[in-house]
Design a protein around this motif. Structure first.
Motif, short mmCIF file in Angstrom:
data_model
loop_
_atom_site.label_atom_id
_atom_site.label_comp_id
_atom_site.label_asym_id
_atom_site.label_seq_id
_atom_site.Cartn_x
_atom_site.Cartn_y
_atom_site.Cartn_z
N UNK A 90 25.26 17.14 11.50
CA UNK A 90 24.39 18.28 10.90
C UNK A 90 23.40 19.04 11.90
N UNK A 91 23.77 20.05 12.35
CA UNK A 91 23.04 20.87 13.30
C UNK A 91 23.11 20.08 14.74
N UNK A 92 22.59 20.72 15.69
CA UNK A 92 22.71 20.29 16.84
C UNK A 92 21.16 20.21 17.43
N UNK A 93 21.02 19.28 18.86
CA UNK A 93 19.63 19.27 19.23
C UNK A 93 19.09 20.73 19.77
N UNK A 94 19.95 21.82 19.86
CA UNK A 94 19.39 23.08 20.37
C UNK A 94 18.95 23.85 19.12
N UNK A 95 19.36 23.46 17.80
CA UNK A 95 18.77 24.14 16.75
C UNK A 95 17.10 23.49 16.44
N UNK A 96 16.98 22.13 17.13
CA UNK A 96 15.50 21.69 17.07
C UNK A 96 14.60 22.54 17.76
N UNK A 97 15.24 22.72 19.07
CA UNK A 97 14.29 23.46 20.00
C UNK A 97 14.02 24.82 19.42
N UNK A 98 14.95 25.55 19.01
CA UNK A 98 15.08 27.02 18.34
C UNK A 98 13.80 26.98 17.48
N UNK A 99 13.91 26.14 16.37
CA UNK A 99 12.92 26.10 15.34
C UNK A 99 11.53 25.86 15.87
N UNK A 100 11.35 24.69 16.84
CA UNK A 100 10.18 24.50 17.35
C UNK A 100 9.50 25.48 18.06
N UNK A 101 10.15 26.52 18.65
CA UNK A 101 9.78 27.58 19.26
C UNK A 101 9.37 28.82 18.31
N UNK A 102 9.85 28.68 17.19
CA UNK A 102 9.67 29.64 16.12
C UNK A 102 8.35 29.34 15.26
N UNK A 103 8.16 28.01 15.10
CA UNK A 103 7.25 27.74 14.15
C UNK A 103 5.85 27.26 14.94
N UNK A 104 5.98 27.10 16.12
CA UNK A 104 4.70 26.68 16.98
C UNK A 104 4.02 27.85 17.58
N UNK A 105 2.65 27.68 17.60
CA UNK A 105 1.80 28.64 18.22
C UNK A 105 1.33 28.18 19.38
N UNK A 106 1.49 28.47 20.52
CA UNK A 106 1.07 28.15 21.77
C UNK A 106 0.90 28.94 22.99
N UNK A 107 0.00 28.66 23.88
CA UNK A 107 -0.01 29.54 24.95
C UNK A 107 0.74 29.48 26.09
N UNK A 108 1.33 30.26 26.87
CA UNK A 108 2.45 30.24 27.82
C UNK A 108 2.21 28.98 28.89
N UNK A 109 0.92 28.82 29.25
CA UNK A 109 0.45 27.85 29.99
C UNK A 109 0.04 26.41 29.55
N UNK A 110 0.27 26.23 28.25
CA UNK A 110 -0.40 25.14 27.67
C UNK A 110 0.49 23.85 27.72
N UNK A 111 -0.22 22.69 27.28
CA UNK A 111 0.82 21.69 27.55
C UNK A 111 2.09 21.55 26.41
N UNK A 112 1.80 22.31 25.38
CA UNK A 112 2.89 22.65 24.17
C UNK A 112 4.18 23.12 24.77
#
Length: 203
Positions: A90-112
């Motif tokens: 039920x989903x792949x690990x790429x889905x988790x990455x896609x969603x994380x990028x979509x919902x998180x707010x982070x600066x380009x050079x940040x630890x996140x």
């Protein structure tokens, strides 16, 4: 085969696309035919982080939540594949990455950002060698009864595009299932494409 001689099939799509329904129906289809098959649940459904944010409205999505989901997606896949011929995810690990990028707010050079980059690099190396085939469900069902899905239904279009883009980025091809089919039709369509792979895997 990719994981302990187990054929690994991914079922992808946006929120309320019917992924979980298809995963369980497809698993039952193969078990009824004598195949040693299992399926993985979507880790978000049992995540205390997701429950706290989506159901109880406390806090927001953060990196800890997304890393926990990423690890759970990996762990559930590896553990379930150990003793089976066929695993339906039920989903792949790429889905988790896609969603994380979509919902998180982070600066380009940040630890996140660095952690998400590391997750992407891991996906590029691990996902294409692990999932033997991934199917994408294009349908969306409005007003899902599942409270977790209902709270994020407004993100359906954005999520679908994010999943497609991320899977392409990490080298994970998607096979689109024709839209407008009921569950039995979807299962039959997918099974016709999984059967030859299963025969090759089991000899």
């Amino acid at each position: 085969m990719s994981v302990r001689d187990c054929l690994v099939v991914g079922i992808e799509g946006t929120h309320a696309a019917g992924k979980t329904t298809v995963v369980h129906a497809l698993t039952a289809h193969y078990r009824e035919r004598g195949v040693l098959a299992d399926c993985t649940a979507e880790p978000a459904r049992t995540s205390p982080f997701i429950e706290e944010t989506v159901i109880h409205g406390k806090g927001a999505f953060d990196l800890a939540c997304e890393v926990d989901l990423f690890a759970a997606q990996l762990s559930t896949t590896l553990r379930a594949a150990r003793h089976h011929q066929l695993l339906i995810c039920d989903k792949t690990v790429a889905n988790v990455l896609a969603y994380a990028r979509m919902v998180l707010t982070y600066a380009p050079d940040s630890p996140d950002a660095a952690v998400l980059d590391a997750m992407a690099e891991f996906c590029r190396t691990w996902a294409p060698a692990t999932y033997d085939v991934v199917f994408f469900l294009p349908d969306r069902f409005d007003h899902p009864a599942d409270p977790m899905r209902a709270k994020v239904a407004h993100l359906q279009v954005k999520t679908a595009e994010a999943v497609r883009v991320t899977c392409a980025e990490v080298g994970l091809p998607l096979i689109a299932v024709p839209a407008g089919q009921d569950t039995s039709g979807r299962v039959a369509w997918i099974a016709r494409r999984v059967d030859p792979l299963l025969r090759d895997a089991t000899g």
